[in-house]
Design an enzyme around this catalytic site. Structure first.
Site, PDB file in Angstrom:
ATOM      1  N   PRO A 122     -35.320   1.009   4.454  1.00 56.68           N
ATOM      2  CA  PRO A 122     -36.747   0.376   4.564  1.00 56.68           C
ATOM      3  C   PRO A 122     -37.788   1.003   3.853  1.00 56.68           C
ATOM      4  O   PRO A 122     -38.880   0.531   3.265  1.00 56.68           O
ATOM      5  CB  PRO A 122     -36.967  -0.011   5.942  1.00 56.68           C
ATOM      6  CG  PRO A 122     -35.518  -0.053   6.540  1.00 56.68           C
ATOM      7  CD  PRO A 122     -34.676   0.913   5.798  1.00 56.68           C
ATOM      8  N   TYR A 138       0.744  -1.169   0.019  1.00 55.37           N
ATOM      9  CA  TYR A 138      -0.085   0.029   0.144  1.00 55.37           C
ATOM     10  C   TYR A 138       0.745   1.292  -0.027  1.00 55.37           C
ATOM     11  O   TYR A 138       0.818   1.947  -0.888  1.00 55.37           O
ATOM     12  CB  TYR A 138      -0.848   0.045   1.119  1.00 55.37           C
ATOM     13  CG  TYR A 138      -2.012  -1.191   1.213  1.00 55.37           C
ATOM     14  CD1 TYR A 138      -2.863  -1.254   0.217  1.00 55.37           C
ATOM     15  CD2 TYR A 138      -1.759  -2.104   2.342  1.00 55.37           C
ATOM     16  CE1 TYR A 138      -3.782  -2.133   0.453  1.00 55.37           C
ATOM     17  CE2 TYR A 138      -2.676  -3.103   2.262  1.00 55.37           C
ATOM     18  CZ  TYR A 138      -3.600  -3.289   1.512  1.00 55.37           C
ATOM     19  OH  TYR A 138      -4.421  -4.426   1.164  1.00 55.37           O
ATOM     20  N   SER A 190     -12.421 -11.586  -4.635  1.00 54.49           N
ATOM     21  CA  SER A 190     -12.752 -11.371  -3.302  1.00 54.49           C
ATOM     22  C   SER A 190     -14.187 -11.872  -2.868  1.00 54.49           C
ATOM     23  O   SER A 190     -14.913 -11.525  -3.460  1.00 54.49           O
ATOM     24  CB  SER A 190     -12.319 -10.130  -2.679  1.00 54.49           C
ATOM     25  OG  SER A 190     -12.491 -10.083  -1.464  1.00 54.49           O
ATOM     26  N   HIS A 247      -7.887   1.142   1.357  1.00 53.68           N
ATOM     27  CA  HIS A 247      -7.532  -0.145   2.023  1.00 53.68           C
ATOM     28  C   HIS A 247      -6.437  -0.440   3.025  1.00 53.68           C
ATOM     29  O   HIS A 247      -6.282  -1.419   3.427  1.00 53.68           O
ATOM     30  CB  HIS A 247      -7.544  -0.928   0.603  1.00 53.68           C
ATOM     31  CG  HIS A 247      -7.613  -2.429   0.462  1.00 53.68           C
ATOM     32  ND1 HIS A 247      -7.785  -3.235   1.719  1.00 53.68           N
ATOM     33  CD2 HIS A 247      -8.375  -3.211  -0.363  1.00 53.68           C
ATOM     34  CE1 HIS A 247      -7.961  -4.457   1.466  1.00 53.68           C
ATOM     35  NE2 HIS A 247      -8.391  -4.510   0.237  1.00 53.68           N
TER      36      HIS A 247
END
Length: 647
Positions: A153, A132, A582, A370
């Site tokens: 909702p 990174y 992933s 990340h």
């Protein structure tokens, strides 16, 4: 030896005694010490739950596999992607590396020495830097990930005119903020139950890196700040590229009502609607090349103490919020791009660990950086905050006057506008190159797969292998992330999903010369091989992290020239993951995605629900070898064909 009275016994004691006992904490349990009774007695209240980080001291350190374990697995992973003569050359390089008294043993010894001096893990800092912080390309597509939430909702608003902020948007945003703050309270106060699997407890360290965490552009390598407990009382809010420091907690971290947070958000809108001159879109710089951004940040910091104070407010904020005064198309193929890169990179701060994004119609999601953590940890937060909608005021909240949101004003310098224009151009070009589509497959999910006695994850990996082979006519190195949280400060390991067994299966599946029984046997074998690799990877015995650790122990040019295992073309070729994947299951409350990791590749995220599977598929338009829409169609057909085949 002390005698412990039960909590029910406490209620039978006289109130005069109850008032005089003192509270102590020992082994995550509360003990009420009562001197009136005797120094040899205490009252144990057994209602306490284990604290969030109470298992950390029993979690083992990440192991260092033997050279033999790693190199044998490595050579096996090369077989499906190399020609025979290439494999012979690569295998000879590996054997030279691991021979007695060879370079491999020297580097392995250094790695063990490193493990002795690192507090938690030999890999932790190597991985953070190499994966990174040393990476200089823009993080907006290359590093960051996105998640789209399940709609409120009450649904989302229809046909909201561009340029408007709606009450429904403000209400949902304030509720999500309140729920996020509740989760942060659980981490700060260690109320989140420690997680575990059948194999044992899981490391909870990444939960400490969710709030107040920021990646800071610097040269030659970036930095990450991550305080714990995260006790800041403010967040940052971006609206029309303007940045506000917004207090959402009272003094001492006191919780406020959702209405109080709504008032803060409405105050931002009012300020901008009444402003004469907007600040430059500084957030664009977070989507630029890291060296360009690092230089610009230092230049801004050098201009004034006000700028430095602005950065401090941004860096220490619990998280970031982007209020968008527009709504994307109801087509999910379109709407997720707003979370991925905002189409033009505007109104974002891509360096925060996560930034909540809410459109004017109420559709919401997150863009995350990340480096501090892997997907499963923020995923746990998103499950929590979305499952609790419509949000309710926390029990301990009260209406408290909060300071007016502070509009961050910047002292600029002459070339900054040109730098921002270039950043906008670069970001636009990168975003326009992204080819990202979704597949919400509803024919079956984990329930059917388990009833067919198939591993859901391994099955999906084989479906991806089949789809890629059908699309490209050849196999490719494939990445699947495996969690190593069974070890202290564990992150991930690579599962090399493309195996000799997966290739044998994909080649045979459409071959009419193979009988169904033969194909089924090949599928079963491929799944077994995948599961074996997954188990090894989660146990810290994969290939990629160990080889990375060894390579980082090379100290001289002479050693570098001798390390044929790393200079052989097969090393880079085996890590050139044209298929990067992933698993973010189950996808009940959110689903997500990320950019392909190589120019000619695909990035595939999937969430396996009980009755369906959500996929995101990304690639790059500049490369004719890939086409996300085509891959989606072939993947759907592959899923259908595999269902009919197995049924």
């Amino acid at each position: 030896m002390r005698t412990f009275l039960s909590s029910t016994s406490v209620r039978t004691l006289p109130s005069t005694i109850i008032k005089r006992y003192s509270l102590t904490i020992q082994n995550s349990k509360s003990y009420l010490i009562c001197p009136i009774l005797s120094r040899n007695y205490s009252l144990q209240i057994e209602t306490d739950k284990p604290k969030t980080f109470s298992n950390q001291h029993i979690i083992p350190r990440l192991p260092i596999p033997t050279l033999q374990e790693t190199t044998e697995r490595y050579k096996k992973s090369l077989l499906p992607i190399l020609k025979p003569e290439e494999y012979t050359r690569a295998a000879n390089a590996v054997d030279e590396f691991v021979k007695a008294d060879g370079l491999g043993e020297v580097l392995q010894k250094r790695l063990h020495e490193l493990d002795k001096i690192e507090k938690y893990s030999w890999l932790e800092n190597i991985w953070l830097n190499k994966a990174y912080l040393e990476w200089r390309e823009p993080s907006i597509i290359n590093v960051n990930w996105w998640c789209e939430f399940k709609d409120h909702p009450n649904g989302v608003l229809k046909q909201v005119p561009k340029g408007q902020i709606t009450d429904f948007q403000i209400n949902r945003t304030a509720g999500l903020i309140s729920n996020i703050l509740s989760f942060n309270d659980e981490i700060n106060n260690e109320l989140l139950p420690p997680e575990s699997t059948r194999q044992g407890p899981l490391c909870m360290n990444q939960y400490k890196k969710q709030f107040g965490t920021t990646r800071i552009a610097d040269s030659p390598v970036d930095r990450v700040i991550s305080p714990w407990p995260a006790t800041a009382k403010h967040i940052i809010v971006l609206f029309r590229d303007q940045i506000f420091k917004v207090q959402v907690l009272g003094e001492g971290g006191a919780r406020v009502t959702i209405k109080d947070i709504e008032r803060q958000l409405k105050s931002i809108v009012e300020q901008i609607n009444n402003i004469n001159e907007l600040q430059l879109p500084i957030g664009l710089l977070t989507g630029e090349h890291r060296d360009t951004w690092a230089t610009a940040r230092k230049a801004l910091e050098s201009q004034s103490s006000e700028n430095r104070s602005n950065f401090e407010a941004i860096d220490t904020a619990l998280f970031s919020l982007s209020l968008d005064d527009y709504s994307t198309d109801s087509d999910i193929d379109v709407s997720h791009h707003n979370l991925f890169h905002a189409f033009n990179g505007r109104n974002r701060w891509f360096d925060k660990c996560f930034q909540l994004i809410v459109q004017s119609n109420g559709r919401a999601g997150v863009n995350g950086e990340h480096s501090p953590a892997d997907a499963v940890i923020p995923g746990r937060i998103f499950d929590y905050i979305v499952s609790k909608e419509p949000a309710q005021d926390p029990p301990n909240s009260s209406s408290i006057p909060l300071p007016t949101p502070q509009h961050l004003k910047w002292v600029t310098y002459p070339s900054l506008e040109t730098i921002l224009e270039k950043a906008q151009s670069n970001i636009q070009a990168a975003n326009d190159n992204v080819d990202s589509v979704l597949l919400h497959y509803n024919e079956y999910g984990s329930n059917w797969l388990k009833s067919a006695k198939l591993s859901p994850d391994a099955f999906i990996q084989m479906a991806l292998q089949l789809a890629y082979y059908r699309r490209q006519g050849e196999p490719c190195p494939t990445y699947e992330s495996a969690s190593t949280r069974g070890f202290l400060h564990g992150r991930t390991e690579t599962v090399r999903s493309c195996s000799i067994d997966s290739v044998a299966f994909t080649k045979a599946f459409d071959d009419k010369d193979f009988k169904k029984e033969q194909k089924l046997a090949l599928l079963t074998k491929a799944i077994e091989t995948h599961l074996e690799y997954m188990i090894s990877a989660t146990n810290g015995k994969g290939v990629d992290r160990h080889l990375l650790g060894l390579r980082c122990q090379i100290q001289t040019e002479e050693e570098k020239s001798r390390a044929l295992i790393f200079t052989d073309p097969s090393y880079i070729q085996s890590m050139y993951f044209k298929l990067s994947s992933s698993n973010l299951s189950p996808g009940d409350y959110f689903y997500g995605g990320f950019g392909a990791v190589v120019p000619e590749g695909y990035g595939v995220n999937y969430a396996i629900g009980k009755e369906g599977i959500k996929f995101s598929i990304s690639s790059y338009k500049k490369y004719s070898e890939t086409d996300s829409t085509s891959f989606r169609k072939i993947l759907k057909n592959s899923l259908d064909d595999l269902r009919d085949f197995v049924a």
